[in-house]
Design an enzyme around this catalytic site. Structure first.
Site, short mmCIF file in Angstrom:
data_model
loop_
_atom_site.label_atom_id
_atom_site.label_comp_id
_atom_site.label_asym_id
_atom_site.label_seq_id
_atom_site.Cartn_x
_atom_site.Cartn_y
_atom_site.Cartn_z
CG HIS A 238 9.63 -0.92 -3.26
ND1 HIS A 238 9.59 0.14 -4.13
CD2 HIS A 238 8.60 -1.74 -3.61
CE1 HIS A 238 8.57 -0.01 -4.97
NE2 HIS A 238 7.95 -1.15 -4.67
CD GLU B 131 7.98 -4.54 -6.96
OE1 GLU B 131 6.76 -4.72 -7.00
OE2 GLU B 131 8.51 -3.61 -6.33
CD1 TRP C 6 -2.34 -1.80 -0.05
CD2 TRP C 6 -2.85 -1.60 2.12
NE1 TRP C 6 -3.34 -2.71 0.23
CE2 TRP C 6 -3.68 -2.61 1.56
CE3 TRP C 6 -3.02 -1.30 3.47
CZ2 TRP C 6 -4.63 -3.32 2.29
CZ3 TRP C 6 -3.97 -2.01 4.21
CH2 TRP C 6 -4.76 -3.00 3.63
N GLY D 187 0.80 -3.16 -6.25
CA GLY D 187 0.70 -1.81 -5.69
C GLY D 187 -0.69 -1.24 -5.90
N GLY D 188 -0.84 -0.42 -6.92
CA GLY D 188 -2.08 0.33 -7.18
C GLY D 188 -3.35 -0.52 -7.11
P1 13P Z 1 2.21 -0.93 -8.98
O1 13P Z 1 1.43 -2.24 -8.96
O2 13P Z 1 1.40 0.23 -8.55
O3 13P Z 1 2.93 -0.75 -10.27
O4 13P Z 1 3.35 -1.09 -7.84
C1 13P Z 1 4.16 -2.20 -7.86
C2 13P Z 1 5.03 -2.16 -6.68
O5 13P Z 1 5.91 -1.33 -6.58
C3 13P Z 1 4.78 -3.14 -5.62
O6 13P Z 1 5.80 -3.15 -4.68
#
Ligand code: 13P
Length: 254
Positions: A96, A169, A11, A237-238
């Site tokens: 991250h 990522e 989040w 994330g989003g």
């Molecule tokens: P999004 O799914 O918003 O691209 O973010 C990914 C993320 O950074 C998860 O740690």
């Protein structure tokens, strides 16, 4: 590790306290009949205790978004692995790319954090790696992944049934709204798996590691990632900021 898929919600710093607690409640209710797989949510630090109370007795695990590498001492503003366990965390995100970018975290820091987390029982590090756009467009991704794994995990002792989750990522896909091609993720996951095999041996990697993908996963594109080799789950994330959207992502994966 077991073969269960894991889907983790990050989040970030996107919700205030009240929004965080409301989302935790909605997600707990939505997932009450979850039969398989593992789900976890990673709220901001100051929400951890309250979210732990909300999630208690349910099927959703709790994670933090960062950790410090010492267990105790004069480290103003920091949170130790032991404190996270006390707060109810089972997972913690380490390294991250947003922390590397905005807080200058480097691989020495990340390495120390992983080691500190593994010293604590029942806390699983989620180690983020991934190339940036420049590295990708100049065809350096494979080396970058290899190098980041070496720097993060060289000399790290994984003993018994300790678990480590590697999150691939690609930095350029995070928050962009467009995930990478599933075939590209599959290729990157293979590089990660082979590098880990070289470092720890195949048996340990199969038993103790999971490799998950993160970067603009949403209910529409997630289907392309289902069933890929060496893909053990997602870091979202989003799309994890809305209980229905997150549920759709999870349902597609499980
Ligand atoms: P999004 O799914 O918003 O691209 O973010 C990914 C993320 O950074 C998860 O740690």
């Amino acid at each position: 590790m077991d073969n269960e898929k894991i889907i983790i919600a990050n989040w970030k710093m996107k919700l205030n306290l009240q929004e965080t607690l409301e989302l935790a409640k909605s997600i707990k209710a939505k997932f009450k009949d979850l039969k398989k797989g593992e789900i976890a949510v990673c709220p901001n630090f100051i929400s951890l205790l309250e979210v732990a109370k909300i999630l208690k007795g349910g099927k959703i695990g709790l994670g933090a978004q960062d950790v410090f590498w010492e267990q105790k001492g004069a480290y103003t503003g920091e949170i130790s692995p032991g404190l996270l366990v006390e707060a109810g965390c089972k997972y913690v995100i380490i390294g991250h790319s947003e922390r590397r970018k905005f807080l200058m975290e480097n691989y020495e820091i990340i390495h120390k954090e992983i080691k500190a987390v593994l010293q604590v029982e029942d806390l699983i590090p989620i180690v983020c790696i991934g190339e940036n756009w420049d590295e990708r467009k100049t065809d350096r991704r494979d080396y970058v992944l290899y190098d980041q794994l070496q720097q993060a995990l060289s000399g790290v002792d994984v003993v018994g049934d300790q678990k480590i989750i590697l999150a691939y990522e690609p930095i350029w896909a995070i928050g962009s709204g467009t995930a990478i091609e599933p075939s590209e993720a599959e290729y990157a996951h293979k590089i990660i798996k082979l590098t880990l095999n070289n470092m720890f041996g195949m048996e340990m990697v199969n038993n103790n590691f999971k490799i998950i993908y993160g970067g603009s996963i949403n209910p529409k594109n997630v289907k392309g990632f289902v069933g890929l080799e060496n893909l053990d789950g997602m870091l979202v994330g989003g799309a994890s900021l809305d209980a229905d959207e997150f549920y759709s992502v999870v349902k597609a994966v499980l």
